[in-house]
Design an enzyme around this catalytic site. Sequence first.
Site, PDB file in Angstrom:
ATOM      1  N   ARG A 219      -2.333   4.667  -9.292  1.00  0.00           N
ATOM      2  CA  ARG A 219      -2.657   4.428  -7.785  1.00  0.00           C
ATOM      3  C   ARG A 219      -3.704   3.844  -7.590  1.00  0.00           C
ATOM      4  O   ARG A 219      -4.996   3.765  -8.480  1.00  0.00           O
ATOM      5  CB  ARG A 219      -2.917   5.835  -7.330  1.00  0.00           C
ATOM      6  CG  ARG A 219      -1.724   6.670  -7.001  1.00  0.00           C
ATOM      7  CD  ARG A 219      -0.772   6.122  -5.955  1.00  0.00           C
ATOM      8  NE  ARG A 219       0.280   6.676  -5.621  1.00  0.00           N
ATOM      9  CZ  ARG A 219       1.600   6.451  -6.068  1.00  0.00           C
ATOM     10  NH1 ARG A 219       1.643   5.542  -7.169  1.00  0.00           N
ATOM     11  NH2 ARG A 219       2.743   7.231  -5.745  1.00  0.00           N
ATOM     12  N   GLU A 248      -3.910  -0.411  -0.265  1.00  0.00           N
ATOM     13  CA  GLU A 248      -2.611  -0.944   0.191  1.00  0.00           C
ATOM     14  C   GLU A 248      -2.242  -0.483   1.728  1.00  0.00           C
ATOM     15  O   GLU A 248      -2.785   0.655   2.298  1.00  0.00           O
ATOM     16  CB  GLU A 248      -1.699  -0.095  -0.731  1.00  0.00           C
ATOM     17  CG  GLU A 248      -1.469  -0.822  -2.088  1.00  0.00           C
ATOM     18  CD  GLU A 248      -0.641  -0.018  -3.005  1.00  0.00           C
ATOM     19  OE1 GLU A 248       0.527   0.544  -2.351  1.00  0.00           O
ATOM     20  OE2 GLU A 248      -0.816  -0.042  -4.148  1.00  0.00           O
ATOM     21  N   HIS A 265       2.875  -3.366  -6.213  1.00  0.00           N
ATOM     22  CA  HIS A 265       3.493  -1.806  -6.454  1.00  0.00           C
ATOM     23  C   HIS A 265       4.515  -1.664  -6.646  1.00  0.00           C
ATOM     24  O   HIS A 265       5.583  -0.996  -5.852  1.00  0.00           O
ATOM     25  CB  HIS A 265       2.731  -1.055  -4.976  1.00  0.00           C
ATOM     26  CG  HIS A 265       2.917   0.399  -5.326  1.00  0.00           C
ATOM     27  ND1 HIS A 265       2.312   1.548  -4.361  1.00  0.00           N
ATOM     28  CD2 HIS A 265       3.576   1.446  -6.225  1.00  0.00           C
ATOM     29  CE1 HIS A 265       2.584   2.504  -5.175  1.00  0.00           C
ATOM     30  NE2 HIS A 265       3.189   2.523  -5.884  1.00  0.00           N
TER      31      HIS A 265
END
Length: 408
Positions: A219, A248, A265
Amino acid sequence: MINLLADASMPALAQLVRTCQQAGMALQLETFSGRQPDASQLARAQVLLIRSITQVTKELLDQAPHVCWIGTATIGTEHVDAAACEARGIAFVSTPGVNAQAVGDYVASAVAALTLAQDAPLTGPVAIIGGGHTGQAAGARLQGLGYQVHCYDPPLVAQGINQRDGMPIHANWQQVLASAAISCHVPLTRSGPFATYHLLDDASIAQLPANCMLINASRGPVVAESALRAAANRQQPLRVVLDVWEHEPQIATDLLPWLSLATMHIAGHSMAGKVAGTLQLLQQLLSWLPSSELAQASGTAMPVQELPDLTDLLQAWPKSVQPQLWQANKAPDWRTLASWVLAIYDIRQDDLALRQQPATPAAFDQLRRGYAHRSELSVGQVQGGSWLATEEWRKRLKQLTFQLNKGC
Ligand SMILES: O=C(O)[C@H](O)[C@H](O)COP(=O)(O)O
């Protein structure tokens, strides 16, 4: 009738729901595109199927008074306010480990691409941060590539676990910072004794050895972008690979030229991983339904076993399982192994795709939505001479998830 509201880009969902309907279950599927469903859809929904981009907050739950089951087809769960779900009696499930193989492949591809780019293998041990499903998958592939791997995981050490799949598990942060490569595989947690928010901060990044490879496919906020910015500004010689970003869908545009590889991602986005996520969610829903108040409305309960299995579902995407066969009369060196990895999944193409797009949130989401889910390394088959019969090579190829071709 049970109303399912689902993210539109979940592969195989329509087929799976159709199978349930054909078995007599009163299910109705509605989908939403983009990050958040709209209010009218939420008002109708009883079951919500999401991915990592949908934030399930108290505000969203307020708009969804009939929702009693939420499933995310992801390993990470920080996008869902689990306490708020529990307080409202909403069941919440995720799909642990479901795309771990894909993430392991991503890390192998990053290491393969960057070592080939410098025409030099890694010259020291590799640290895996987090010994869960993805950490194990990444660690195994790196061992298969010939590297010594150790794993930093204080919560596991606290449980008395000091070894997993040949990887020593430890709680020595300095050992991590002295490694030739570091790959992050932890959930994002902001509090508690083992919080991972900004685990890699300025002080840690400043200590990394020259040429260290730092990979983050966990993450974004696990690695402080401000610390990377400081490293870039002082021209610290690092090779940083980011799949995930602190803010993001906005990526750190200013860091792009300094990053060795940057992707959107998609580390977990293999076709098998994505389809397995959908399948696992449906399996969990069908297991839960009979004991729920919704069961009355569902008509005939369908046994979970009647769902098609993953292999059957993947037949629908023949391109995702094209086998690759390599013949090698002698044991492969690091360059050959790296080229085999890249022949199945080449991270450089994803890096290029990101860099060619405008660095806007909309473009980031569009790239992820349109991603052509890839094959996993397990489609690779190796055929060769006597070297293949040795225990060491059988183990290494297995760690890379390559198959030994029957012809050998
Ligand atoms: O947590 C996970 O499983 C991954 O980050 C996952 O690959 C994200 O995928 P998405 O939400 O885009 O389906």
